[in-house]
Design a protein around this motif. Structure first.
Motif, mmCIF file in Angstrom:
data_model
loop_
_atom_site.group_PDB
_atom_site.id
_atom_site.type_symbol
_atom_site.label_atom_id
_atom_site.label_comp_id
_atom_site.label_asym_id
_atom_site.label_seq_id
_atom_site.Cartn_x
_atom_site.Cartn_y
_atom_site.Cartn_z
ATOM 1 N N TYR A 120 0.786 -1.233 0.000
ATOM 2 C CA TYR A 120 0.000 0.000 0.000
ATOM 3 C C TYR A 120 0.819 1.285 0.000
ATOM 4 N N GLY A 121 2.079 1.256 0.318
ATOM 5 C CA GLY A 121 2.901 2.464 0.271
ATOM 6 C C GLY A 121 3.611 2.702 -1.050
ATOM 7 N N LEU A 122 3.476 1.790 -1.999
ATOM 8 C CA LEU A 122 4.254 1.883 -3.241
ATOM 9 C C LEU A 122 3.994 3.157 -4.039
ATOM 10 N N ASN A 123 2.737 3.554 -4.216
ATOM 11 C CA ASN A 123 2.455 4.747 -5.025
ATOM 12 C C ASN A 123 3.036 6.001 -4.393
ATOM 13 N N ILE A 124 3.013 6.091 -3.081
ATOM 14 C CA ILE A 124 3.616 7.250 -2.401
ATOM 15 C C ILE A 124 5.119 7.245 -2.640
ATOM 16 N N LEU A 129 6.738 5.930 -5.097
ATOM 17 C CA LEU A 129 7.031 6.209 -6.504
ATOM 18 C C LEU A 129 6.978 7.705 -6.817
ATOM 19 N N THR A 130 6.185 8.472 -6.083
ATOM 20 C CA THR A 130 6.199 9.926 -6.291
ATOM 21 C C THR A 130 7.496 10.537 -5.773
ATOM 22 N N MET A 131 8.087 9.923 -4.775
ATOM 23 C CA MET A 131 9.331 10.426 -4.186
ATOM 24 C C MET A 131 10.573 9.889 -4.889
ATOM 25 N N PHE A 132 10.483 8.662 -5.374
ATOM 26 C CA PHE A 132 11.597 7.975 -6.045
ATOM 27 C C PHE A 132 11.085 7.431 -7.379
ATOM 28 N N PRO A 133 10.869 8.288 -8.372
ATOM 29 C CA PRO A 133 10.209 7.847 -9.612
ATOM 30 C C PRO A 133 10.970 6.796 -10.414
ATOM 31 N N SER A 134 12.259 6.638 -10.182
ATOM 32 C CA SER A 134 13.013 5.625 -10.927
ATOM 33 C C SER A 134 13.144 4.313 -10.159
ATOM 34 N N MET A 135 12.517 4.240 -8.998
ATOM 35 C CA MET A 135 12.554 3.037 -8.178
ATOM 36 C C MET A 135 11.944 1.860 -8.946
ATOM 37 N N VAL A 136 12.597 0.695 -8.883
ATOM 38 C CA VAL A 136 12.067 -0.497 -9.543
ATOM 39 C C VAL A 136 11.358 -1.375 -8.520
ATOM 40 N N ILE A 137 10.458 -2.199 -9.017
ATOM 41 C CA ILE A 137 9.704 -3.111 -8.166
ATOM 42 C C ILE A 137 9.849 -4.505 -8.762
ATOM 43 N N LEU A 194 -1.295 0.087 -8.872
ATOM 44 C CA LEU A 194 0.022 0.682 -9.060
ATOM 45 C C LEU A 194 -0.022 1.720 -10.172
ATOM 46 N N GLN A 195 0.490 2.930 -9.881
ATOM 47 C CA GLN A 195 0.441 4.036 -10.836
ATOM 48 C C GLN A 195 1.514 3.969 -11.917
ATOM 49 N N PRO A 227 3.181 1.031 -13.688
ATOM 50 C CA PRO A 227 3.481 -0.387 -13.960
ATOM 51 C C PRO A 227 4.765 -0.576 -14.765
ATOM 52 N N GLU A 228 5.204 0.465 -15.455
ATOM 53 C CA GLU A 228 6.455 0.362 -16.212
ATOM 54 C C GLU A 228 7.674 0.196 -15.301
ATOM 55 N N ASN A 229 7.532 0.449 -14.005
ATOM 56 C CA ASN A 229 8.635 0.280 -13.062
ATOM 57 C C ASN A 229 8.760 -1.150 -12.547
ATOM 58 N N VAL A 230 7.802 -2.000 -12.907
ATOM 59 C CA VAL A 230 7.826 -3.391 -12.454
ATOM 60 C C VAL A 230 8.771 -4.201 -13.330
ATOM 61 N N ILE A 231 9.619 -4.970 -12.674
ATOM 62 C CA ILE A 231 10.522 -5.890 -13.369
ATOM 63 C C ILE A 231 10.162 -7.301 -12.908
ATOM 64 N N LEU A 232 9.835 -8.147 -13.867
ATOM 65 C CA LEU A 232 9.460 -9.525 -13.544
ATOM 66 C C LEU A 232 10.701 -10.372 -13.305
ATOM 67 N N VAL A 233 10.623 -11.206 -12.273
ATOM 68 C CA VAL A 233 11.731 -12.102 -11.954
ATOM 69 C C VAL A 233 11.329 -13.534 -12.270
#
Length: 190
Positions: free
Chosen positions: A58-62, A64-72, A99-100, A102-108
């Motif tokens: 639940y904290g991911l979108n917040i 991402l506004t602070m760290f826009p290049s963060m990967v998930i 999730l606002q 989705p382009e930051n998601v990396i599948l493992v």
């Protein structure tokens, strides 16, 4: 490498901050303010998800506004949960989450190592049962089990898409992994 735990306000889910030489990674993301306090002035490189249920994301979108290049990092089922308020169950607690970025998601892939810091890797081990998105992360002598294994607690398998047989098989894998490592579960005891 230092590991610090945050017990979140929602269902006592746990997030973990892993820091090394001024850089940080998270395991799951709940309450943002205590995470930011532990990250301090360092760099947040990304988040590894143990699964995509609301109390772990639940904290991911917040963030991402602070760290826009963060990967998930998550698996395919985890990405599906990030993009569906029904699948992550947020719809049913009247706090819809999708999730606002989705382009930051990396599948493992199962067993595919990820370089976190110089000489330190995280290895995802798929441990479905509680959810098809469950991933246990092995980082050195630490095993982050999410809700696939919480010591002394029976794994919840009565959600839609849960699977008792998969959960039992996953628990055997996890018990082997933690036989000589420290376990970091997805919820703190009451």
């Amino acid at each position: 490498m230092e590991i610090r735990k945050v017990v979140n306000t929602l269902y006592r889910s746990c997030s973990y901050v892993i820091t090394h030489e001024g850089e940080s990674w998270l395991l799951d993301c709940g309450d943002v303010e205590p995470l930011l306090h532990l990250i301090g002035d360092g760099t947040l490189r990304g988040v590894m998800l143990t699964h995509g249920h609301y109390d772990h994301i639940y904290g991911l979108n917040i963030l991402l506004t602070m760290f826009p290049s963060m990967v998930i990092y998550t698996n395919e089922a985890g990405k599906e949960e990030l993009l569906s308020d029904k699948r992550n169950f947020s719809k049913y607690i009247n706090d819809p989450f999708i999730l606002q970025k989705p382009e930051n998601v990396i599948l493992v892939e199962d067993g595919q190592g990820i370089d976190l810091f110089d000489g330190i890797q995280a290895v995802p081990v798929f441990t479905p049962g509680h959810s098809p998105s469950c991933v246990t992360w092995v980082i050195g002598d630490a095993v982050f089990t999410g809700d696939s294994y919480i010591p002394g607690v029976k794994t919840v398998t009565n959600f839609p898409l849960s699977n008792r047989a998969q959960s039992a098989a996953s628990e055997l894998i996890i018990k082997d992994l933690i036989s000589h490592r420290d376990v970091y579960p997805g919820h703190a005891p009451e």
